[in-house]
Design an enzyme around this catalytic site. Structure first.
Site, PDB file in Angstrom:
ATOM      1  CB  THR A 187      28.912  49.334  32.552  1.00  0.00           C
ATOM      2  OG1 THR A 187      27.883  50.303  32.390  1.00  0.00           O
ATOM      3  CG2 THR A 187      29.141  48.610  31.238  1.00  0.00           C
ATOM      4  CG  ASN A 194      50.250  38.644  51.584  1.00  0.00           C
ATOM      5  OD1 ASN A 194      49.587  38.408  52.594  1.00  0.00           O
ATOM      6  ND2 ASN A 194      50.941  39.755  51.427  1.00  0.00           N
ATOM      7  CB  THR A 198      42.091  45.905  46.956  1.00  0.00           C
ATOM      8  OG1 THR A 198      43.480  45.581  47.102  1.00  0.00           O
ATOM      9  CG2 THR A 198      41.725  46.972  47.978  1.00  0.00           C
ATOM     10  CB  CYS A 205      49.203  46.604  49.074  1.00  0.00           C
ATOM     11  SG  CYS A 205      48.258  45.625  47.887  1.00  0.00           S
ATOM     12  CB  ALA A 208      43.680  39.524  42.405  1.00  0.00           C
ATOM     13  N   GLY A 209      42.795  38.580  39.258  1.00  0.00           N
ATOM     14  CA  GLY A 209      43.217  38.017  37.989  1.00  0.00           C
ATOM     15  C   GLY A 209      44.676  38.225  37.651  1.00  0.00           C
ATOM     16  CG  HIS A 210      47.105  41.555  39.236  1.00  0.00           C
ATOM     17  ND1 HIS A 210      48.329  41.775  39.806  1.00  0.00           N
ATOM     18  CD2 HIS A 210      46.194  41.787  40.213  1.00  0.00           C
ATOM     19  CE1 HIS A 210      48.171  42.140  41.076  1.00  0.00           C
ATOM     20  NE2 HIS A 210      46.890  42.146  41.338  1.00  0.00           N
TER      21      HIS A 210
END
Length: 391
Positions: free
Chosen positions: A242, A148, A70, A330, A204-206
């Site tokens: 960071t 998706n 997102t 979502c 997206a990593g997940h």
């Protein structure tokens, strides 16, 4: 026993990614600090960036780590919009995009954007010729690599080539495609060497077994993009703050593993999915697979259950130990018809009667058996409840 068939929403954390995350967390230091501890963190961060770039066939400097899909989509769309050439205002957007895209574009209407909508086919495919017709003079364009919800795979290479030919910067949402399809940023970008054509790709990593909270926006060197976050010059000035060294390390591991197993997993999941679809149709003869029947994501089964209420089906299957979804996670908790199904030309009653079963690397034959053992009774009870009437 629980049977998880919602891998498109999120997939289990890989043990290797967890180990990489924990090991990297032991490295104390801010990657922007100049002392030794900071440089140790910086070294690990940049090694992770290089590993991610190698899998995605991009340059390391083009990898911008984010908090997920997102944020990547928001950075791409808002950033491209605010850096657009003077005199342009149109955003080219197909009708069946993810809510992270549609909601972001809707917010840009307040800044003077106009939307050029591109209809999709009855299988939710973006037709390259229709997409190209909408491009001339646009400020930017966006498109899904794979839908998706419906699982249909788009011709991303043609969409990128059309955008380059029209002189329009393109963002590709590759969140659903990651881990299932080959994704070469350099290959999709082709010969484009300026800030047009494919300039940004969201991931997206997940979705591939990395921790929730880490993603990537692959951003071409030549992309003209305005940052969303300010307060530092990190990551080419495109994302201040960071940097998440541990998340980057875990993502690099998960991405390498996903790519290594991609072809074998695609064959395995396709066979599981085909058995699931055939079994559902045998148990519920009126059920119908939506999306392209063959050119689709390997683990995706987007099913229409005529006359049933999707939310009721979802609840009844959950009681039986089966986790699925009615569409994009979502939109969880919001009983609205699927805009993807309606974009495919289906009526609202159909858009309220769909379930998405999505398989992943931990899926087994027993998960399919669980669905097939529960779906007939669940459908009988859900269809007896009557179709929801609220518009």
């Amino acid at each position: 026993m629980r049977h998880y068939l919602d891998h498109a929403a999120t997939t289990p954390l890989r043990p290797e990614a967890r180990e990489a995350w924990l090991a990297a967390s032991e490295t104390v230091g801010n990657a922007s600090s100049t002392h030794g501890a900071g440089q140790d963190a910086r070294r690990l961060l940049e090694e992770s960036r290089e590993r991610v770039a190698a899998v995605l066939e991009a340059d390391p400097i083009e990898i911008v780590f984010t908090s997920g899909g997102t944020e990547s989509i928001n950075l791409a769309l808002q950033g491209l919009w605010r850096a657009r050439p003077t005199g342009t205002s149109a955003i080219v957007m197909p009708d069946a995009e993810h809510h992270a895209t549609t909601d972001t574009v809707a917010a840009l209407l307040d800044e003077g954007a106009e939307v050029r909508q591109v209809p999709v086919s009855p299988s939710a495919r973006i037709v390259p010729e229709r997409f190209a017709e909408a491009l001339p003079g646009a400020a930017l364009a966006t498109a899904l690599v794979a839908n998706n919800e419906a699982g249909t795979i788009n011709d991303a290479r043609s969409l990128a080539a059309g955008s380059a030919g029209a002189g329009v910067p393109l963002h590709l949402d590759a969140v659903a495609a990651l881990g299932h399809l080959p994704l070469s940023f350099r290959g999709l970008r082709g010969e484009a060497d300026s800030g047009v054509g494919l300039v940004a790709m969201s991931l997206a990593g997940h979705k591939i077994g990395a921790p929730v909270g880490v993603g990537v926006l692959v951003t071409a060197r030549s992309a003209r993009l305005t940052a969303l976050l300010r307060g530092g010059a990190q990551q080419r000035g495109l994302r201040a703050g960071t940097q998440d060294v541990a998340g980057a390390a875990a993502l690099a591991v998960a991405l390498e593993l996903a790519e290594h197993e991609r072809q074998d997993e695609a064959a395995r999941l396709s066979a599981l999915r085909d058995r699931l679809v055939a079994g559902i149709v045998a148990a519920v003869p009126t059920a119908e697979l939506l999306g392209d029947p063959t050119d689709r994501l390997p683990g995706n089964a987007h099913m229409l259950f005529p006359g049933a209420v999707g939310e009721s089906l979802l609840f009844l299957l959950d009681v039986a130990g089966v986790a699925a979804s009615t569409g994009s996670a979502c939109q969880a908790g919001v009983a609205e018809p699927s805009h993807v199904v309606m974009a495919m030309g289906r009526p609202e009653r159909d858009a309220r009667s769909v379930l998405r079963f999505s398989l992943g690397r931990t899926s087994t034959e027993s998960d399919v058996d669980a669905v097939l053992g529960a779906i007939a009774e669940a459908y009988t009870r859900a269809s007896g409840a009557g179709t929801a009437a609220r518009s």
